[in-house]
Write an enzyme that holds these catalytic residues in place. Structure first.
Site, short mmCIF file in Angstrom:
data_model
loop_
_atom_site.label_atom_id
_atom_site.label_comp_id
_atom_site.label_asym_id
_atom_site.label_seq_id
_atom_site.Cartn_x
_atom_site.Cartn_y
_atom_site.Cartn_z
N GLY A 239 43.00 -43.28 -36.22
CA GLY A 239 42.52 -44.42 -37.00
C GLY A 239 42.09 -45.53 -36.06
O GLY A 239 41.79 -45.28 -34.90
N ASP A 241 42.51 -49.86 -34.73
CA ASP A 241 43.53 -50.72 -34.12
C ASP A 241 44.55 -51.17 -35.16
O ASP A 241 45.74 -51.27 -34.87
CB ASP A 241 42.86 -51.96 -33.52
CG ASP A 241 41.97 -51.60 -32.35
OD1 ASP A 241 42.17 -50.52 -31.76
OD2 ASP A 241 41.05 -52.37 -32.04
N GLY A 242 44.08 -51.44 -36.37
CA GLY A 242 44.98 -51.91 -37.41
C GLY A 242 46.01 -50.85 -37.76
O GLY A 242 47.19 -51.15 -37.98
N PHE A 243 45.57 -49.63 -37.79
CA PHE A 243 46.47 -48.52 -38.13
C PHE A 243 47.48 -48.31 -37.01
O PHE A 243 48.67 -48.10 -37.26
CB PHE A 243 45.63 -47.26 -38.35
CG PHE A 243 46.39 -46.11 -38.93
CD1 PHE A 243 47.14 -46.26 -40.07
CD2 PHE A 243 46.35 -44.86 -38.33
CE1 PHE A 243 47.84 -45.19 -40.62
CE2 PHE A 243 47.03 -43.79 -38.86
CZ PHE A 243 47.79 -43.96 -40.00
N PHE A 244 47.01 -48.42 -35.78
CA PHE A 244 47.91 -48.29 -34.64
C PHE A 244 48.96 -49.39 -34.71
O PHE A 244 50.15 -49.16 -34.48
CB PHE A 244 47.12 -48.38 -33.32
CG PHE A 244 47.98 -48.25 -32.11
CD1 PHE A 244 48.46 -47.01 -31.71
CD2 PHE A 244 48.36 -49.37 -31.37
CE1 PHE A 244 49.28 -46.89 -30.60
CE2 PHE A 244 49.18 -49.25 -30.27
CZ PHE A 244 49.63 -48.01 -29.87
N ASN A 245 48.50 -50.59 -35.04
CA ASN A 245 49.42 -51.72 -35.14
C ASN A 245 50.49 -51.47 -36.19
O ASN A 245 51.65 -51.82 -36.02
CB ASN A 245 48.61 -52.99 -35.48
CG ASN A 245 49.50 -54.18 -35.62
OD1 ASN A 245 50.07 -54.41 -36.66
ND2 ASN A 245 49.65 -54.93 -34.54
N1 LIG Z 1 45.53 -44.09 -46.94
C1 LIG Z 1 45.21 -45.38 -46.78
N2 LIG Z 1 44.51 -46.02 -47.72
C2 LIG Z 1 44.14 -47.30 -47.56
N3 LIG Z 1 44.44 -48.05 -46.47
C3 LIG Z 1 45.13 -47.44 -45.50
C4 LIG Z 1 45.55 -46.10 -45.59
N4 LIG Z 1 46.21 -45.77 -44.46
C5 LIG Z 1 46.20 -46.89 -43.70
N5 LIG Z 1 45.57 -47.89 -44.31
C6 LIG Z 1 45.31 -49.26 -43.82
O1 LIG Z 1 43.97 -49.37 -43.39
C7 LIG Z 1 43.89 -50.47 -42.51
C8 LIG Z 1 42.77 -50.32 -41.52
O2 LIG Z 1 42.86 -49.13 -40.87
P1 LIG Z 1 42.23 -48.83 -39.45
O3 LIG Z 1 42.71 -49.78 -38.43
O4 LIG Z 1 42.49 -47.38 -39.19
O5 LIG Z 1 40.64 -48.98 -39.68
P2 LIG Z 1 39.65 -50.14 -39.41
O6 LIG Z 1 40.20 -51.42 -39.90
O7 LIG Z 1 38.35 -49.68 -39.96
O8 LIG Z 1 39.49 -50.17 -37.81
P3 LIG Z 1 39.83 -51.29 -36.72
O9 LIG Z 1 41.24 -51.71 -36.97
O10 LIG Z 1 39.62 -50.60 -35.41
O11 LIG Z 1 38.85 -52.41 -36.94
C9 LIG Z 1 45.25 -50.57 -41.87
O12 LIG Z 1 45.70 -51.86 -42.03
C10 LIG Z 1 46.13 -49.61 -42.63
O13 LIG Z 1 47.30 -50.23 -43.07
#
Ligand SMILES: Nc1ncnc2c1ncn2[C@@H]1O[C@H](COP(=O)(O)OP(=O)(O)OP(=O)(O)O)[C@@H](O)[C@H]1O
Length: 908
Positions: A239, A241-245
């Site tokens: 995923g 950065d947010g997911f890693f966090n």
């Molecule tokens: N199954 C899910 N459905 C909806 N949201 C989810 C799910 N799993 C995780 N999340 C949430 O999605 C959010 C964003 O995820 P992620 O960091 O992977 O993607 P992004 O925001 O597109 O990328 P970046 O953080 O690199 O900008 C996270 O805060 C996480 O809590």
């Protein structure tokens, strides 16, 4: 079926009766450490193979290639990917014996030993990594298949290699994988599917969990017992950065034990220290490490941490963690992926997967961000978050808040939200106090930094970016802990109060696609610092300048007077007015009072760090513009703008350039009150009664007074008009000029009808360009305001729809479409259907263009056309006085316009 059975041992030592048997060297005891034998390397040929504990190497037994010759030249283009002659065991992730099967003959015409041999043998494959030559951080899997007629030999080699692989103890065997299906463009699952096969190939067991909601992974991490966690060698997040966090917080929040950073001072100027917080604030809920954990695993107890772990986990902190091997992995699938870019050097799921499988390791600083809030029982109740990359307030917080509303846009939401927030240009009143880091010099002003940078006096250490095997991270992580300044001493703190556009604390450089060097180019993965970047209130243009420097490779976003950069370990923040929010690794945290501290190398990641990363000092020195930039920043900014505009203007093709220039000056002169637009408007009465015939022309070159509408019309000429002239009308200046004349004549004719008349027909002429462009580039994808994507064919209609939405009059657009269609019908559709070309460019237009002396002249040689340009107008060039110019793109007698060229010396 033939078999290869006559391998030639060229090594003198390999003087065995059976050449195909491996030679085994026993070095220093019973365990033979070197194997050698002849094998057939698939797609290459016969090689002499040597296996040592640290790697496999081979030599092509090709009599045609002498050793001094460049192998790649000798082997030919087919073998470029197989020109490696060795692979380290540390770069191998799987070795498999595969049974009898096909091996591919080399395409070399070597009559010595390759032709005529059989093509089936026993084989074993070596799966390893290949580093991109141009971008060493980018890894790809590669496979070498070695074949032999003897099954036992193959098996023995495969087994030996596997036994060497088993000595690579730092590699994971069992991983817990969390996949966010909605990350980035919603392709988390696809990303995992693309890399999953190499995990099974490397025999790494994976337990894969696809999350079902936001917070799923954090909750799972928080509830998993340490005993269960201990079964895994790491957790991999697929995923962003947010997911890693989320996973990081799930792991750290219940397990990491350390004193909190000091609370921000209230109105009381004395800073409360760590011990103050611990001793005097009864509400601080620090997890007591002595409280027995439900989990019985002995590894969980701090007392069991060995020295190396203690160093790795930072002596400041106390942490119960499952095992020493445990690391975090991150496979990028998000919108920003800054953590992956900073830790691997690239944003590539395959590279990350390979680094996980090969058990690479880097230590990563982690920031503990504590939000303090009043509760009914306490003045300062802490809420803890951990951040691996960045915590930012103001602009950064507003962008993340705004972007959340447009999550459906995918990664584009950041551009959209960023623009909106930039235009708002809000600043926030706040107090920031940060602890002076012992290594930080007195705050060097921006001017001094600029001058130092210009004369090359900037210390290398101040500019070195983090890289694989980084000296700064490695020396600091094993060196004795830095002596921390005493937070109780007021002299160790620096306080700043004011209005800030943004406040950022970077744990790492935060490189990403939009900021190729990151916010702080020399922030290291584990240097033990937070890089505090304070951007004070400044005019919007200056902030834009800072942002453009941020977006530029080699840019200097921190070299401004309104930007302060401080290395620190701890800081506090108090908002004292209108509030923004904090953006912690892309997650929102609302906090009026906040403090943060960094833990050096708190966690380990499956990554090797970015490969050698070039600092931009050389670029900086070479680029004259940059030199001036640092000495005369303001003048250079305008100099750059003017220079680039001038270059751009010069590069424009003649017709669009002339039309745009005339229109611009017409509006400029009208703005300067040099004439009244009504003296150039179309009025048949004035034309015929007062002989003001210029009105027949000038009404087409006044596009309105300076406004957004004017800018938009000019943009159409400069974008779509230029594309037409460079594409379908390439080398057909006269035809293009004729298109404008045709449009103008038609519009003049139409405006005889009073109902359809408009005093200024320039807008319709411009719209005609859009229509013709749409027909010529029907499949080009157009993005409207970053919201809707559509094909070029529909662009004119989308613009009409926008006119409708914004309440603009539709007449000019509809007239433009009508005239554009008439032109397209007469010049393309009708002749294509076998009809007569009524709308040939008249001869006088050719003469006019010749007289004008711009663009492609009559009799000029016809150059080979660019195949990427449009299609409909191909082959309609006229070579006046030259030979017939049938299509320069189509072969003779193919296509609609063949044979329609004409020679000036003959009648058409
Ligand atoms: N199954 C899910 N459905 C909806 N949201 C989810 C799910 N799993 C995780 N999340 C949430 O999605 C959010 C964003 O995820 P992620 O960091 O992977 O993607 P992004 O925001 O597109 O990328 P970046 O953080 O690199 O900008 C996270 O805060 C996480 O809590």
């Amino acid at each position: 079926m033939d078999r290869i059975g006559d391998f030639n041992m060229k090594d003198d030592d390999a003087n065995d009766d059976d050449d195909s048997r491996p030679i085994i060297h026993s070095v220093g005891g019973e365990e033979p450490s070197i194997l050698t034998s002849n094998f057939f390397l698939d797609h290459v040929g016969e090689v002499f193979l040597t296996l040592k504990p640290d790697g496999l190497s081979w030599k092509l037994m090709d009599s045609l290639c002498n050793d001094n010759e460049d192998r790649s030249t000798c082997l030919g283009i087919q073998f470029l990917s197989k020109q490696d002659t060795s692979i380290n065991i540390s770069d191998v992730y799987a070795v498999e014996f595969i049974d009898w099967g096909l091996v591919h003959k080399t395409l070399l015409t070597n009559p010595g030993f390759l032709l005529g041999h059989a093509s089936e043998m026993y084989r074993f494959t070596v799966h390893g990594i290949e580093r991109s030559k141009s971008q060493p951080s980018l890894w790809a899997p590669t496979v070498f298949t070695f074949a032999h007629v003897d099954k036992q030999t193959c098996q023995m080699w495969a087994n030996r290699m596997n036994s060497y692989l088993s000595l690579e103890t730092d590699r994971p065997r069992n991983l817990l994988v969390y996949v966010n299906p909605g990350s980035g463009k919603g392709n988390g699952c696809r990303t995992w599917e693309s890399v999953a096969p190499i995990f099974s190939q490397a025999k790494v067991k994976t337990k894969v969990i696809v999350t079902e909601r936001a917070g799923h992974a954090r909750d799972a991490m928080a509830s998993i017992t340490n005993r269960e966690l201990n079964l895994y060698d790491g957790i991999v997040a697929v995923g962003g950065d947010g997911f890693f966090n989320e996973i990081l917080n799930g792991i750290l929040l219940p397990r990491h034990r350390a004193p909190y950073p000091p609370t921000p001072p209230d109105d009381d100027p004395t800073i409360e220290t760590e011990s103050d917080v611990l001793l005097h604030d009864p509400t601080v809920t620090i997890v007591d490490p002595t409280v027995p954990n439900d989990d019985e695993s002995p590894l969980l107890k701090r007392s069991t941490l060995n020295e190396s772990q203690a160093v790795n986990l930072n002596q400041d902190s106390e942490m119960s963690f499952p095992n020493e091997r445990f690391r975090f992995g991150l496979i990028p699938s998000g919108s920003t992926d800054a953590i992956v870019i900073c830790t691997t050097g690239v944003r590539d799921p395959m590279t990350s997967a390979l680094q996980i499988i090969l058990g690479k390791r880097v230590c990563l600083d982690i920031a503990q961000v504590v939000k303090w809030e009043k509760s009914h029982t306490s003045k300062n109740k802490p809420h803890v978050r951990y951040a691996a990359s960045f915590a930012g307030y103001g602009f950064y917080g507003d962008v993340i808040t705004e972007s959340e509303k447009y999550r459906w846009m995918g990664p584009k939401r950041y551009d959209y939200a960023g623009t909106k927030v930039f235009l708002r240009h809000r600043s926030y009143e706040a107090k920031v106090a940060y602890m002076k880091a012992e290594s930080e010099k007195t705050n060097v002003g921006a001017n001094a930094r600029r001058i130092k940078a210009f004369w090359g006096l900037t210390k290398e250490s101040e500019r070195i970016a983090c890289r694989a095997k980084c000296d700064i991270c490695n020396t600091t992580s094993v060196a004795p802990q830095r002596e921390k300044p005493d937070p109780k001493q007021e002299s160790n703190w620096v306080r700043v109060k004011g209005r800030f556009l943004s406040i950022g604390a970077a744990v790492i450089s935060c490189r990403n696609d939009k900021a190729p060097d990151g916010l702080v180019v020399d922030a290291h993965l584990s240097d033990g610092f937070l890089h505090l970047v304070l951007i004070k209130e400044c005019p919007r243009a200056f902030y834009l300048w800072h942002l453009t420097q941020l977006a530029r490779k080699g840019g200097t976003p921190l070299n401004f007077d309104f930007v302060e950069h401080h290395k620190t370990t701890t800081f506090t923040f108090t908002s004292s007015g209108e509030e923004s929010v904090w953006n912690v690794d892309g997650e929102i945290l609302q906090a009026r009072k906040l403090s943060a501290q960094v833990f050096r190398g708190l966690i380990s990641l499956f990554a090797s760090g970015p490969e050698t990363y070039k600092t931009h000092f050389a670029d900086f020195i070479q680029e004259p513009a940059s030199i001036i930039n640092n000495v005369y920043p303001f003048s250079l900014f305008f100099f750059n703008v003017i220079l680039n505009s001038f270059r751009y203007y010069n590069s424009l093709p003649p017709v669009a350039k002339t039309y745009a220039t005339i229109c611009f000056f017409m509006s400029l002169c009208s703005e300067l009150n040099l004439y009244s637009p009504w003296t150039v408007a179309l009025s048949y009465e004035d034309v015929f009664k007062h002989f003001q015939i210029w009105r027949l022309v000038t009404n087409f070159i006044f596009l309105g007074s300076f406004s957004l509408t004017f800018a938009f019309r000019l943009f159409i000429i400069l974008k779509y008009g230029v594309q037409l002239e460079r594409g379908p009308f390439d080398k057909r200046t006269a035809d293009y000029v004729w298109m404008f004349f045709f449009g103008a004549f038609s519009l003049l004719a139409i405006s005889v009808i009073p109902f359809l008349r408009s005093p200024f027909m320039g807008a319709s002429l411009v719209f005609m360009i859009v229509y013709v462009w749409g027909r010529e580039f029907p499949n080009t994808r157009i993005n409207i305001y970053g919201l809707v994507e559509l094909k070029g064919f529909y662009l004119p209609w989308a613009m009409v729809a926008l006119d409708l939405v914004f309440g603009d009059t539709l007449m000019p657009s509809l007239l433009g479409i009508g005239v554009g269609h008439l032109y397209y019908f007469l010049t393309v559709l009708h002749p294509l259907a076998g009809g007569t070309d009524f709308c040939k460019t008249p001869f006088w237009v050719h003469k006019l263009v010749k007289y004008w002396g711009r663009g492609y002249q009559m009799n000029s040689p016809v150059k080979k056309a660019d195949p990427s340009t449009g299609v409909a107008f191909q082959g309609r060039s006229y070579r006046v006085g030259g030979t017939s110019s049938a299509s320069t793109r189509y072969p003779p007698n193919v296509g609609a316009f063949n044979g329609r060229s004409r020679r000036m010396d003959t009648s058409s």
